[in-house]
Design an enzyme around this catalytic site. Sequence first.
Site, PDB file in Angstrom:
ATOM      1  NE  ARG A  88      37.744  45.459  45.552  1.00 35.76           N
ATOM      2  CZ  ARG A  88      38.165  44.281  44.838  1.00 35.76           C
ATOM      3  NH1 ARG A  88      37.535  43.290  44.665  1.00 35.76           N
ATOM      4  NH2 ARG A  88      39.331  44.269  44.322  1.00 35.76           N
ATOM      5  CE  LYS A 190      42.457  43.810  46.968  1.00 33.40           C
ATOM      6  NZ  LYS A 190      42.727  42.354  47.307  1.00 33.40           N
ATOM      7  CD  GLU A 226      36.944  35.794  49.748  1.00 30.93           C
ATOM      8  OE1 GLU A 226      37.313  35.777  48.800  1.00 30.93           O
ATOM      9  OE2 GLU A 226      36.492  37.100  50.151  1.00 30.93           O
TER      10      GLU A 226
HETATM   11  C1  LIG Z   1      40.104  37.998  49.542  1.00 27.31           C
HETATM   12  C2  LIG Z   1      39.930  38.205  48.255  1.00 27.31           C
HETATM   13  N1  LIG Z   1      39.088  37.803  47.300  1.00 27.31           N
HETATM   14  C3  LIG Z   1      38.623  37.808  46.297  1.00 27.31           C
HETATM   15  C4  LIG Z   1      39.502  38.647  45.566  1.00 27.31           C
HETATM   16  C5  LIG Z   1      39.494  38.758  44.135  1.00 27.31           C
HETATM   17  O1  LIG Z   1      39.146  40.190  43.992  1.00 27.31           O
HETATM   18  P1  LIG Z   1      39.199  40.616  42.493  1.00 27.31           P
HETATM   19  O2  LIG Z   1      38.560  39.738  41.348  1.00 27.31           O
HETATM   20  O3  LIG Z   1      38.514  42.039  42.500  1.00 27.31           O
HETATM   21  O4  LIG Z   1      40.607  40.653  42.075  1.00 27.31           O
HETATM   22  C6  LIG Z   1      40.817  39.300  46.201  1.00 27.31           C
HETATM   23  C7  LIG Z   1      41.816  39.999  45.406  1.00 27.31           C
HETATM   24  O5  LIG Z   1      41.562  41.135  45.151  1.00 27.31           O
HETATM   25  C8  LIG Z   1      40.925  38.814  47.473  1.00 27.31           C
HETATM   26  O6  LIG Z   1      41.778  39.629  48.261  1.00 27.31           O
END
Ligand SMILES: Cc1ncc(COP(=O)(O)O)c(C=O)c1O
Length: 345
Positions: A88, A190, A226
């Site tokens: 990612r 991210k 989200e």
């Molecule tokens: C905006 C956002 N959505 C979702 C997630 C959850 O992703 P993950 O399960 O890969 O931590 C995160 C955190 O990483 C995030 O910053």
Amino acid sequence: MMNTEAVTPETLDWENLGFSYIKTDYRYVSYWKDGEWDEGELTRDNQVHISEGSTALHYGQSCFEGMKAYRAADGSINLFRPYENAERMKRSCERLLMPAFPVERFVEAVRETVEANEQWVPPYGTGSTLYIRPYMIGVGDNIGVRAAPEYLFAIFVTPVGPYFKGGLTPSNFVVTQYDRAAPYGTGASKVGGNYGGSLLPGTEAKKRNFSDAIYLDPATHTKIEEVGSANFFGITHDDKFITPKSPSILPSITKYSLMYLAEHRLGLTVEEGDVYVDQLDRFKEAGACGTAAVISPIGGIQYGDDFHVFYSETEVGPVTKRLYNELIGIQYGDIAAPENWVVKV
Ligand SMILES: Cc1ncc(COP(=O)(O)O)c(C=O)c1O
């Protein structure tokens, strides 16, 4: 403010950690210059000294990851699907025209950093973990809007407790009118800028006693995207696990893991699709999921003047609880993991 320099693994109250920065012993750093990454090293210095012209400071050329190390019952340390984070981050880098840190090196560097800070990995059974923060920033002398001439990739770690207060106790969220990402923007990456824009809605939500803001799809403002910095899932009355699908959502590694577990271990039907904010009564349970959030049950959602309660504002629902137990059981090594999900440090 807590003096984080004074905190040591011997004085930490492992069972009552919040989600805040505590300075640990070592961090990993590698520099990119003239087309290649140097060999990287661990350092004790937690300060970053960069050019005032760095693109990360002006043009948001910055991305990061969030992962955790879990202490297993036998004292060993588990990483959860670290290759997914490496991949990612590679995609985030590509989106911002940054040079990706090679996937194998990423995982190895995470391993090295955790190992060097081994005494900061919370003991098994405390509910705390070692949060791992890899990040990359554009650095070097520059002024025009262009990709940086140099890059810094680093990883630091800090012990943490639950992200949303209360752990498995449900909490309430409020739908914001602000967007965190544009339809063809950077929502699926991210990158730092997505989070800068979320500070105001997040703070407004907390001022109103909600855990965080819920973002709708930026194009039509009708569908849930989200939950703060976590993905949304809902369990329908006929036991379907439903989670939004959209190019502006961050593809959560936890969410995709839960989709697999819901289908293969709980026997639910799984679907990525539209979650209309005015049709929440199709769900008997709902939750927010992510590395930091783990699974945080959603008690209710405020949308304009409507407040919709799912299972309960005080009790976690049974399906959410089973998903949670399965997920953390795997992360801590108590339950057999699907192949390659757990990587030992
Ligand atoms: C905006 C956002 N959505 C979702 C997630 C959850 O992703 P993950 O399960 O890969 O931590 C995160 C955190 O990483 C995030 O910053």
